[in-house]
Design a protein around this motif. Structure first.
Motif, short mmCIF file in Angstrom:
data_model
loop_
_atom_site.label_atom_id
_atom_site.label_comp_id
_atom_site.label_asym_id
_atom_site.label_seq_id
_atom_site.Cartn_x
_atom_site.Cartn_y
_atom_site.Cartn_z
N ASN A 97 0.83 -1.20 0.00
CA ASN A 97 0.00 0.00 0.00
C ASN A 97 0.86 1.25 0.00
OD1 ASN A 97 -2.12 1.84 0.31
ND2 ASN A 97 -2.32 1.48 2.51
N GLU A 98 1.23 1.75 1.17
CA GLU A 98 1.98 3.01 1.27
C GLU A 98 3.48 2.77 1.19
OE1 GLU A 98 1.41 6.20 1.44
OE2 GLU A 98 -0.73 6.41 1.79
N ILE A 99 4.19 3.85 0.86
CA ILE A 99 5.64 3.80 0.72
C ILE A 99 6.24 5.12 1.18
CG2 ILE A 99 5.42 4.55 -1.70
CD1 ILE A 99 7.99 3.02 -2.33
N VAL A 100 7.42 5.05 1.80
CA VAL A 100 8.20 6.25 2.07
C VAL A 100 9.67 5.88 1.93
CG1 VAL A 100 8.21 5.88 4.60
CG2 VAL A 100 8.69 8.15 3.66
N VAL A 101 10.42 6.71 1.21
CA VAL A 101 11.87 6.53 1.06
C VAL A 101 12.54 7.58 1.93
CG1 VAL A 101 13.81 6.46 -0.56
CG2 VAL A 101 11.52 5.77 -1.32
N ASP A 102 13.39 7.13 2.87
CA ASP A 102 13.98 8.08 3.80
C ASP A 102 15.24 8.72 3.21
OD1 ASP A 102 16.15 6.34 4.15
OD2 ASP A 102 15.63 5.76 6.20
N GLY A 103 15.91 9.56 3.99
CA GLY A 103 17.05 10.31 3.51
C GLY A 103 18.28 9.47 3.25
N ARG A 104 18.28 8.21 3.67
CA ARG A 104 19.41 7.30 3.42
C ARG A 104 19.14 6.33 2.28
NH1 ARG A 104 20.56 4.88 9.31
NH2 ARG A 104 18.31 4.50 9.16
N GLY A 105 17.97 6.46 1.66
CA GLY A 105 17.62 5.58 0.56
C GLY A 105 16.94 4.30 0.98
N ASN A 106 16.61 4.16 2.26
CA ASN A 106 15.83 3.01 2.71
C ASN A 106 14.38 3.17 2.30
OD1 ASN A 106 17.88 1.53 4.08
ND2 ASN A 106 17.73 2.94 5.82
N ILE A 107 13.79 2.10 1.81
CA ILE A 107 12.39 2.11 1.36
C ILE A 107 11.54 1.36 2.38
CG2 ILE A 107 10.79 1.44 -0.47
CD1 ILE A 107 13.29 1.31 -2.33
N ASN A 155 16.04 11.25 10.16
CA ASN A 155 16.02 9.81 9.85
C ASN A 155 15.96 8.94 11.11
OD1 ASN A 155 16.33 9.76 6.85
ND2 ASN A 155 18.27 10.76 7.32
N SER A 156 15.50 9.48 12.22
CA SER A 156 15.53 8.73 13.47
C SER A 156 14.21 8.05 13.82
CB SER A 156 15.93 9.65 14.63
OG SER A 156 14.90 10.60 14.89
N ASP A 176 20.72 0.07 10.85
CA ASP A 176 20.55 -0.78 9.67
C ASP A 176 19.15 -0.68 9.07
OD1 ASP A 176 18.98 -2.11 11.52
OD2 ASP A 176 19.94 -4.07 11.24
N GLY A 177 18.37 0.33 9.51
CA GLY A 177 17.04 0.55 8.96
C GLY A 177 15.93 -0.16 9.69
N GLY A 178 16.25 -0.97 10.68
CA GLY A 178 15.23 -1.68 11.44
C GLY A 178 14.42 -0.74 12.32
N ALA A 289 8.53 18.93 6.31
CA ALA A 289 9.87 18.47 6.65
C ALA A 289 9.90 16.96 6.54
CB ALA A 289 10.24 18.91 8.06
N GLY A 290 11.09 16.39 6.58
CA GLY A 290 11.23 14.95 6.58
C GLY A 290 10.83 14.33 5.26
N TRP A 291 10.40 13.07 5.32
CA TRP A 291 10.02 12.31 4.12
C TRP A 291 8.66 11.69 4.32
CZ3 TRP A 291 14.83 12.69 6.21
CH2 TRP A 291 15.83 13.20 5.35
N PRO A 292 7.77 11.60 3.32
CA PRO A 292 8.01 12.06 1.95
C PRO A 292 7.93 13.58 1.84
CG PRO A 292 5.78 11.28 2.16
CD PRO A 292 6.45 11.00 3.47
#
Length: 292
Positions: A97-107, A155-156, A176-178, A289-292
């Protein structure tokens, strides 16, 4: 009194997943199978194909390539091809369904875990992570209909809308994105697509709607600006149900509200045909601010 939102674009089917990108608002045009971009003067164009039907979203890789969710996670190549971006078959056998890509490229992707549009029995959903090297894994489970997500500017923290639970839930993001330290960010609301601003407040949908009161003069949708803990800072009413919101514009101080008439799963086809979807705008007290 908050300013009444203005109509930027109407005559649409269902509208979701708004993103401010390259000086325009891009969104998923559900029921039309297309990604649309509109500028602040209301000039719109179809910029890419999307999956048919409902229940998909968009975002971008750091290199600018467009991603779409749906039955699988796909990537739009510069030559127009849509290809599978990552193999998620080992993570879940449902769509995304939803998606967000953060500032480090993690999806981050979420899925409901059942066929919502097909009337399936509700089951808890998950959040999956696809790292920049293409590896995919589950990072959160037991999400009560996961919906919109945001990542804070540092990204926290990831915040996800749990629509069936009526709350926003936050996680700390590990190196590690967890996801860890799960906690309630705000509850007693009706969140769908959300966005975050530079003051750390989140715009989300309120729980009160016309279907609760039964009065025709009441707004069908209410979008509220919240602090962590649930304090309501701002409130904007919309004539139709509000499905998602985003902050954009040159200074990211324009709030975009995506609305349409919702008649329930059984009448989705009729509602798509009625073309009640709208993009509304209103000034925001703090920039996005932030992502998306």
């Amino acid at each position: 009194m908050p300013q009444k939102p203005q109509v930027l674009l109407d005559g649409l089917a269902y509208v979701e997943s708004p993103r401010w990108h390259e000086d325009r608002l891009w969104f998923a045009h559900w029921g039309a199978g297309e990604v649309v971009a509109v500028d602040l003067d209301g000039r719109s164009e179809v910029v890419a194909p999307g999956p048919p039907g409902l229940g998909w979203s968009i975002d971008w890789l750091p290199d600018g390539r467009l991603l779409t969710t749906g039955p699988e996670l796909t990537r739009h190549e510069p030559d127009g091809r849509r290809v599978r971006h990552a193999d998620l078959s080992g993570v879940a056998d449902h769509g995304w369904n939803e998606i967000v890509v953060d500032g480090r490229g993690n999806i981050y992707l979420d899925g409901a875990g059942f066929d919502f549009l097909g009337g399936g029995a509700p089951e808890p959903g998950i959040i999956a992570l696809v790292t920049p090297d293409g590896a995919a894994r589950t990072v959160a489970e037991d999400i009560e209909f996961p919906n919109g997500m945001v990542v804070t500017p540092d990204n926290s923290t990831l915040i996800v809308a749990e629509s069936f639970a009526g709350r926003l839930t936050a996680f700390d993001i590990t190196d590690d994105g967890g996801l860890t330290n799960r906690r309630v960010w705000a509850d007693g609301i009706g969140p769908d697509g959300i966005c975050i601003d530079a003051e750390g407040a989140v715009w989300a949908q309120a729980a009160e709607v016309r279907s609760v009161t039964g009065r025709d003069e009441d707004p069908a949708g209410v979008c509220i600006r919240l602090r962590e803990g649930g304090q309501v800072l701002e409130r904007i009413e919309t004539e139709h149900d509000c499905f998602a919101c985003a902050l954009g514009g040159p200074d990211r101080r324009t709030l975009f509200l995506l609305t349409a008439v919702w008649r329930g799963i059984e009448q989705v086809d009729d509602a798509v045909a009625d073309r009640t979807g709208r993009i509304l705008t209103a000034p925001a007290p703090a920039p996005g601010a932030g992502w998306p």
